[in-house]
Write an enzyme that holds these catalytic residues in place. Structure first.
Site, short mmCIF file in Angstrom:
data_model
loop_
_atom_site.label_atom_id
_atom_site.label_comp_id
_atom_site.label_asym_id
_atom_site.label_seq_id
_atom_site.Cartn_x
_atom_site.Cartn_y
_atom_site.Cartn_z
N ASP A 101 -16.08 -21.24 -22.70
CA ASP A 101 -16.01 -20.42 -21.50
C ASP A 101 -17.18 -20.65 -20.55
O ASP A 101 -17.01 -20.69 -19.32
CB ASP A 101 -15.99 -18.93 -21.88
CG ASP A 101 -14.60 -18.43 -22.19
OD1 ASP A 101 -13.65 -19.22 -22.10
OD2 ASP A 101 -14.46 -17.24 -22.54
N HIS A 143 -19.10 -10.12 -16.39
CA HIS A 143 -19.15 -10.22 -17.86
C HIS A 143 -20.54 -10.55 -18.40
O HIS A 143 -20.74 -10.59 -19.61
CB HIS A 143 -18.17 -11.28 -18.36
CG HIS A 143 -16.74 -10.97 -18.07
ND1 HIS A 143 -16.15 -9.77 -18.42
CD2 HIS A 143 -15.76 -11.71 -17.45
CE1 HIS A 143 -14.88 -9.80 -18.03
NE2 HIS A 143 -14.63 -10.95 -17.43
N GLY A 151 -17.72 -15.09 -20.63
CA GLY A 151 -16.59 -15.11 -19.71
C GLY A 151 -16.86 -15.71 -18.36
O GLY A 151 -16.55 -15.10 -17.32
N ASP A 179 -10.65 -6.30 -10.92
CA ASP A 179 -10.36 -7.57 -11.60
C ASP A 179 -9.39 -7.30 -12.75
O ASP A 179 -9.43 -6.22 -13.37
CB ASP A 179 -11.68 -8.12 -12.14
CG ASP A 179 -11.63 -9.58 -12.53
OD1 ASP A 179 -10.96 -9.87 -13.55
OD2 ASP A 179 -12.25 -10.42 -11.86
N HIS A 181 -9.57 -8.51 -15.59
CA HIS A 181 -10.37 -8.42 -16.80
C HIS A 181 -11.33 -7.24 -16.68
O HIS A 181 -11.91 -7.01 -15.62
CB HIS A 181 -11.17 -9.71 -17.02
CG HIS A 181 -10.33 -10.93 -17.14
ND1 HIS A 181 -9.87 -11.64 -16.04
CD2 HIS A 181 -9.84 -11.58 -18.23
CE1 HIS A 181 -9.15 -12.66 -16.45
NE2 HIS A 181 -9.11 -12.65 -17.77
N ASP A 268 -7.28 -11.86 -9.69
CA ASP A 268 -6.51 -12.41 -10.81
C ASP A 268 -5.46 -11.46 -11.37
O ASP A 268 -4.85 -11.73 -12.40
CB ASP A 268 -7.43 -12.89 -11.93
CG ASP A 268 -8.46 -11.84 -12.34
OD1 ASP A 268 -8.44 -10.73 -11.79
OD2 ASP A 268 -9.30 -12.15 -13.20
N TYR A 312 -7.94 -17.36 -10.29
CA TYR A 312 -7.87 -18.73 -10.82
C TYR A 312 -6.70 -19.53 -10.25
O TYR A 312 -6.56 -20.69 -10.59
CB TYR A 312 -7.86 -18.68 -12.36
CG TYR A 312 -9.03 -17.85 -12.84
CD1 TYR A 312 -10.32 -18.37 -12.77
CD2 TYR A 312 -8.87 -16.53 -13.24
CE1 TYR A 312 -11.42 -17.61 -13.13
CE2 TYR A 312 -9.95 -15.76 -13.60
CZ TYR A 312 -11.23 -16.30 -13.55
OH TYR A 312 -12.31 -15.53 -13.88
#
Length: 397
Positions: A101, A143, A151, A179, A181, A268, A312
């Site tokens: 990552d 992250h 991340g 986000d 995530h 994302d 992404y």
């Protein structure tokens, strides 16, 4: 009603933090985190005629002292050594560096410190009254931990910025993260702090990294009740996402009454994103900055800082989504529903997929979700659980 201001009057509506040096944060040619999306977004704004060179402010580089507001000195030293090729593999792994990552790349400290400095540049413009709003799309690396990369994130610019605003401006800071995530690094940085408040809307961690962000993660000690999480079910669509966002944001901002709002704007959650499982469209990326803007004026005399984050599908999604933030901040919008021909002609030869030619998504961009009703009902229950303590207090009051 807006709070009375303890800060200076503003000079400018908004500033856009950017320089080509932000593109130096690059792990490898095939890594999904690709800062070319910054170029694509700025180009789209320029070709659309909604930004000028006078709006663009170059980012400074965060000092070690500023990074130390959140990150351990031993970690900063490790990042510096790694970027020079002088950190052993064993030591690198202890700091989360050199992983799939978060690979090591040349001069990674300098590139990462500039991303943090970009967010601090945005903070200074807003908190010193030089601009009402500011955006650093190169930031949003939520992250990063005190002593570990995670991340795709080396240093956590939002966490550093929040602590910086607390210490330098004595500000109560609300951090809102949309986000896909969970914004884990920011949450844990302030988990016991009642002078900051975090709200994260994200895909449930049952299926997605980092696996955290449950509704019962509410804070610790004096910070209990100042962390809010809305984990949305996989394949959540626009209406359910926006119901969660609008309701939670309004309830939390009314409860916390911040001096400033910082929003993390990962792009994302879109149905085309290759790393996540949500089913939103460009509709949410029109509405997310609208509400942030409205509430910033209602509660914070307009003080609003926006950063980037995940995203992404850098060709079809991120530029259109992130352009909306700047348009909302400035009230400048393109005349046409079509993207500029100049932008399409410039970037289509490089894009591996056909570019979408309109600001809105085409109809039928994803297949109908058979569990839509079940997902919507489950998300509604999640909202109630996440906001239970706030709603209970309001009813009792």
């Amino acid at each position: 009603m807006a709070k009375s201001s303890k800060f200076t009057a503003v000079e400018k509506d908004a500033v856009f933090i950017y320089s080509d040096e932000l593109l130096n944060y690059r792990f490898s040619n095939d890594h999904p985190f690709n800062q070319k999306r910054l170029q694509l977004t700025l180009d789209l704004l320029k070709f659309s005629g909604v930004i000028s060179d006078s709006d663009i402010i170059p980012p400074r580089v965060a000092s070690d002292e500023e990074l130390n507001l959140i990150h351990d000195s031993s970690y900063i030293s490790a990042v510096k050594l790694a970027g020079k090729g002088e950190l052993s593999r064993d030591k690198a792994e202890n700091f989360g560096l050199g992983t799939e990552d978060t690979p090591i790349f040349k001069d990674m400290h300098e590139a990462s410190a500039r991303l943090v400095g970009g967010t601090l540049t945005a903070v200074d413009y807003v908190m010193k009254g030089k601009a009402q709003h500011a955006v650093n799309l190169g930031g949003g690396l939520h992250h990063g931990f005190r002593g570990k990369a995670s991340g795709f994130c080396i240093y956590n610019d939002s966490s550093v910025a929040i602590r910086y605003m607390q210490e330098k401006f004595n500000a109560r800071v609300l951090y809102v993260d949309t986000d896909a995530h969970h914004g884990d690094g920011v949450q844990w940085s302030f988990y016991d702090d009642p002078t900051s408040c975090t709200l994260s809307l994200h895909e449930t961690g049952r299926y997605l990294f980092p696996g955290t962000g449950a509704v019962n993660e509410r804070g610790h000690g004096k910070g209990y009740g100042y962390s809010f999480n809305i984990p949305l079910d996989a394949f959540t669509e626009d209406d359910s996402f926006l119901e969660a966002y609008r309701r939670s944001f309004r309830e939390v901002v009314e409860f916390f009454r911040p001096d400033v709002i910082i929003t993390q704007n990962g792009a994302d959650a879109h149905c085309l994103d290759p790393l996540t499982h949500l089913s939103s469209t460009m509709k949410i990326y029109e509405e997310i900055p609208k509400l942030a803007h409205e509430l910033a004026h209602e509660y914070c005399d307009g003080r609003w800082i926006a950063v980037g984050g995940g995203g992404y599908d850098i060709w079809r999604v991120v530029p259109r989504a992130w352009s909306r933030i700047w348009m909302e901040m400035t009230g400048r919008y393109p005349d046409s529903a079509e993207l500029p021909e100049e932008w399409l002609e410039k970037w289509q030869p490089e894009s591996p997929v056909p570019l979408i030619k309109t600001w809105q998504d085409p109809s039928g961009i994803y297949k109908p979700i058979p569990r839509k009703k079940e997902i919507t009902e489950k998300n509604a229950q999640t909202i109630e659980k996440a906001l239970y303590q706030l709603l209970k207090s309001k009813n009792q009051g």
